[in-house]
Design a protein around this motif. Structure first.
Motif, PDB file in Angstrom:
ATOM      1  N   GLU A 166       7.621  16.140  -9.916  1.00  0.00           N
ATOM      2  CA  GLU A 166       9.035  15.805  -9.733  1.00  0.00           C
ATOM      3  C   GLU A 166       9.421  16.091  -8.280  1.00  0.00           C
ATOM      4  N   GLY A 167      10.063  15.133  -7.662  1.00  0.00           N
ATOM      5  CA  GLY A 167      10.461  15.312  -6.271  1.00  0.00           C
ATOM      6  C   GLY A 167       9.341  15.080  -5.279  1.00  0.00           C
ATOM      7  N   GLY A 168       8.197  14.604  -5.766  1.00  0.00           N
ATOM      8  CA  GLY A 168       7.061  14.390  -4.874  1.00  0.00           C
ATOM      9  C   GLY A 168       7.153  13.111  -4.071  1.00  0.00           C
ATOM     10  N   SER A 169       8.150  12.290  -4.384  1.00  0.00           N
ATOM     11  CA  SER A 169       8.274  10.996  -3.724  1.00  0.00           C
ATOM     12  C   SER A 169       9.716  10.529  -3.779  1.00  0.00           C
ATOM     13  N   LYS A 170      10.037   9.588  -2.896  1.00  0.00           N
ATOM     14  CA  LYS A 170      11.341   8.916  -2.983  1.00  0.00           C
ATOM     15  C   LYS A 170      11.444   8.122  -4.282  1.00  0.00           C
ATOM     16  N   LEU A 171      10.286   7.714  -4.834  1.00  0.00           N
ATOM     17  CA  LEU A 171      10.262   7.041  -6.129  1.00  0.00           C
ATOM     18  C   LEU A 171      10.313   8.096  -7.231  1.00  0.00           C
ATOM     19  N   LYS A 172      11.293   8.011  -8.102  1.00  0.00           N
ATOM     20  CA  LYS A 172      11.429   9.006  -9.165  1.00  0.00           C
ATOM     21  C   LYS A 172      10.314   8.913 -10.200  1.00  0.00           C
ATOM     22  N   MET A 173       9.791   7.706 -10.449  1.00  0.00           N
ATOM     23  CA  MET A 173       8.717   7.493 -11.431  1.00  0.00           C
ATOM     24  C   MET A 173       9.055   8.228 -12.729  1.00  0.00           C
ATOM     25  N   TRP A 207      12.507   1.910  -8.151  1.00  0.00           N
ATOM     26  CA  TRP A 207      11.932   1.501  -6.865  1.00  0.00           C
ATOM     27  C   TRP A 207      12.985   1.151  -5.812  1.00  0.00           C
ATOM     28  N   GLY A 208      14.243   1.042  -6.196  1.00  0.00           N
ATOM     29  CA  GLY A 208      15.291   0.772  -5.209  1.00  0.00           C
ATOM     30  C   GLY A 208      15.363   1.828  -4.129  1.00  0.00           C
ATOM     31  N   ASN A 209      14.875   3.033  -4.438  1.00  0.00           N
ATOM     32  CA  ASN A 209      14.934   4.135  -3.480  1.00  0.00           C
ATOM     33  C   ASN A 209      13.692   4.207  -2.590  1.00  0.00           C
ATOM     34  N   PHE A 210      12.781   3.248  -2.743  1.00  0.00           N
ATOM     35  CA  PHE A 210      11.578   3.214  -1.910  1.00  0.00           C
ATOM     36  C   PHE A 210      11.957   3.059  -0.442  1.00  0.00           C
ATOM     37  N   ARG A 211      11.233   3.777   0.379  1.00  0.00           N
ATOM     38  CA  ARG A 211      11.439   3.641   1.827  1.00  0.00           C
ATOM     39  C   ARG A 211      10.105   3.809   2.533  1.00  0.00           C
ATOM     40  N   SER A 212       9.879   3.035   3.578  1.00  0.00           N
ATOM     41  CA  SER A 212       8.639   3.107   4.346  1.00  0.00           C
ATOM     42  C   SER A 212       8.924   2.722   5.790  1.00  0.00           C
ATOM     43  N   SER A 213       8.147   3.285   6.690  1.00  0.00           N
ATOM     44  CA  SER A 213       8.291   2.935   8.111  1.00  0.00           C
ATOM     45  C   SER A 213       7.897   1.483   8.353  1.00  0.00           C
ATOM     46  N   ASP A 224       0.840  -1.214   0.000  1.00  0.00           N
ATOM     47  CA  ASP A 224       0.000   0.000   0.000  1.00  0.00           C
ATOM     48  C   ASP A 224       0.869   1.256   0.000  1.00  0.00           C
ATOM     49  N   ALA A 225       1.946   1.218   0.790  1.00  0.00           N
ATOM     50  CA  ALA A 225       2.864   2.364   0.831  1.00  0.00           C
ATOM     51  C   ALA A 225       3.537   2.567  -0.521  1.00  0.00           C
ATOM     52  N   MET A 226       3.871   1.466  -1.199  1.00  0.00           N
ATOM     53  CA  MET A 226       4.464   1.551  -2.538  1.00  0.00           C
ATOM     54  C   MET A 226       3.491   2.231  -3.498  1.00  0.00           C
ATOM     55  N   THR A 227       2.210   1.845  -3.446  1.00  0.00           N
ATOM     56  CA  THR A 227       1.200   2.430  -4.330  1.00  0.00           C
ATOM     57  C   THR A 227       1.049   3.925  -4.074  1.00  0.00           C
ATOM     58  N   VAL A 228       1.026   4.317  -2.807  1.00  0.00           N
ATOM     59  CA  VAL A 228       0.912   5.742  -2.441  1.00  0.00           C
ATOM     60  C   VAL A 228       2.091   6.528  -3.001  1.00  0.00           C
ATOM     61  N   GLU A 229       3.293   5.990  -2.860  1.00  0.00           N
ATOM     62  CA  GLU A 229       4.487   6.670  -3.364  1.00  0.00           C
ATOM     63  C   GLU A 229       4.496   6.740  -4.887  1.00  0.00           C
ATOM     64  N   MET A 230       3.936   5.742  -5.543  1.00  0.00           N
ATOM     65  CA  MET A 230       3.836   5.770  -7.004  1.00  0.00           C
ATOM     66  C   MET A 230       2.955   6.936  -7.447  1.00  0.00           C
ATOM     67  N   HIS A 231       1.813   7.087  -6.804  1.00  0.00           N
ATOM     68  CA  HIS A 231       0.926   8.215  -7.125  1.00  0.00           C
ATOM     69  C   HIS A 231       1.657   9.546  -6.929  1.00  0.00           C
ATOM     70  N   ALA A 232       2.381   9.668  -5.815  1.00  0.00           N
ATOM     71  CA  ALA A 232       3.079  10.920  -5.504  1.00  0.00           C
ATOM     72  C   ALA A 232       4.180  11.205  -6.512  1.00  0.00           C
TER      73      ALA A 232
END
Length: 492
Positions: A73-80, A284-290, A60-68
């Protein structure tokens, strides 16, 4: 007398302090020995636990970061990152095309002959190891080395490859590092990963650097497509199977790409492509979540790395780091629980001495007395005469780390399926989804691969799981780059 007496008193106090220190050190040694390797293993298992509930939180956190990441640009740790690939290969491409696949400690050069019938008539490749100093030296030296090897490969082109008359050779350049793509054939380096660190290259156009090096080395070739390895894998997979919608690399590093609806990319300001789709390179290697089960070993590895605070997800799941995490766990067991005897083996203190292929070999050891484990410990770490119980603990640590990495990778894949609506029934149907997988970790580490597949099925459930297939796309990134060079040829 007073002075002598004072001196004796001082000496006496010093002796008492020294004796006290010896006693304390002795007690500490005894105390340390009370911590067993089994205790450390149990704590590791608890810290690395990945129950389904946690994996769903991570997806779920991955999906949220994808949207961001798609929003700005810069809206997420994921560059997308927008790949500028809005049309994947159709199967009609013809001619001889080259690919250069730079993604880690090795690079590959490849040529293919396309017949225009969704088939590759013939292909040849060569693999070259990059000397470690070039990974942290200067950009000209690195690209000159690559171009020189490419020149050798071109010179060895056999007669069965027919370059169409009047055409310049064209190359698909797979560059498996975060790049801000400017067009299909240009992009600037955002940062290095996977052990590379050439600071003066950051912000430069990687295609221009390669083109200049090819000119210096006398290679007459045009770079017609710059692609990430996951984008190349996606293109290679789609060439032979129209249901391929996602690509995942699990090798030295890790990344994912997928086909997104153009309307679902708010940060895209160009004209909408005719296909209505755009391939997104997630990084996605830069993904991070609590929710990630990060341990003290992950934190110490990150702190000692070339890029502290970056690529956290990659450092937990990819081939470059799994063996190093294993080494750090075994080092603690050696220091705190005397796993290998009273003396800590010196080699065990050397960072990255224990590679993931050795970890895989030990994990897969099926001999009754774990001979492979004993051999690897002796050959790599110079640890001899280990007991069977010690070897069993080593295998258990391998299993914990590989299982955690594989289950996290599966959670990441579920995040992509959620984002694209491929994790559930749509309009009364479940879409067929094929995920093209590539990378040495996935290909060669059997326990890891099986765990990824089992976990994804566990997360999706039987009904949806039957419609989602993981397929190994061998050298997909290289072949895919050649195919994208063909579909974006100046002669097309």
């Amino acid at each position: 007398m007073g002075k002598v007496s004072m001196g004796v008193t001082v000496v006496g106090a010093a002796a008492i302090c020294a004796a006290g220190a010896l006693i304390m050190r002795h007690r500490m040694r005894i105390s340390n020995r009370c911590v067993t390797a089994a205790d450390i293993l149990k704590e590791l298992e608890e810290k690395c636990a990945t129950p389904v509930s946690k994996l769903r939180q991570i997806s779920d956190a991955m999906t949220v970061e994808m949207h961001a990441g798609l929003a700005s640009e810069g809206g997420s740790k994921l560059k997308m990152l927008i790949s500028y690939v809005d049309n994947l290969p159709t199967g009609d491409e013809q001619g001889v095309f080259y690919a250069l696949d730079l993604g880690g400690t090795n690079f590959r050069v490849l040529r293919v002959q396309l017949t225009g019938k969704s088939s590759i008539e013939c292909q040849e490749f060569a693999e070259v190891t990059i000397p470690p100093p070039l990974m942290v030296g200067d950009s000209q030296a690195l690209f000159d080395y690559i171009a020189a090897e490419l020149a050798k490969f071109v010179a060895d082109e056999s007669e069965k490859f027919q370059l169409l008359a009047g055409r310049t050779r064209e190359l698909g350049f797979t560059f498996s590092f975060p790049v801000m793509q400017l067009s299909i054939d240009s992009g600037t380096l955002i940062r290095w990963t996977k052990g590379f660190s050439i600071e003066e290259m950051v912000g430069k156009d990687v295609v221009q650097e390669l083109a200049k090096a090819m000119k210096r080395q006398g290679v007459n070739m045009r770079v017609s497509a710059l692609v990430n390895d996951t984008v190349g894998t996606l293109a290679g997979g789609r060439y032979s199977n129209k249901d391929v919608a996602v690509a995942v690399i699990l090798g030295t590093g890790s990344n994912a790409a997928y086909v997104e609806r153009a309307q679902a990319i708010p940060k895209w300001h160009g004209p909408h492509p005719k296909s209505g789709e755009m391939v997104i390179n997630m990084e996605w290697g830069n993904f991070r979540s609590s929710h990630l089960p990060i341990t003290e070993y992950d934190n110490s590895l990150d702190a000692d790395s070339l890029n502290p605070g970056e690529q956290i997800f990659e450092k937990m799941i990819s081939g470059m780091y799994l063996g190093e995490i294993l080494r750090r766990v075994l080092l603690k067991m050696a220091e705190k629980a005397a796993l290998f005897g009273d003396t800590v083996p010196p080699k065990l203190k050397t960072q990255f001495i224990l590679r993931t292929p050795e970890m895989s070999a030990m994990h897969h050891d099926t001999t009754p007395d774990l001979k492979v484990v004993a051999s690897k410990l002796k050959d790599v770490l110079e640890i001899s005469d280990t007991s069977l119980s010690t070897r069993k603990i080593v295998v258990e640590v391998c299993n914990v780390m590989a299982t955690r990495g594989a289950r996290l990778a599966a959670a990441g894949i579920l995040g992509i399926l959620k984002k694209t609506g491929r994790d559930t029934v749509r309009d009364g149907e479940i879409p067929n989804t094929v995920i093209a997988m590539d990378g040495g970790l996935y290909e060669h580490y059997t326990e890891y691969r099986h765990c990824v597949e089992h976990t994804l099925n566990e997360l999706l459930g039987d009904e949806v799981g039957k419609q989602v297939k993981l397929t190994h796309s061998n050298d997909g990134s290289g072949i895919g780059a050649a195919l994208l060079a063909a579909s974006h040829s100046q002669y097309a």
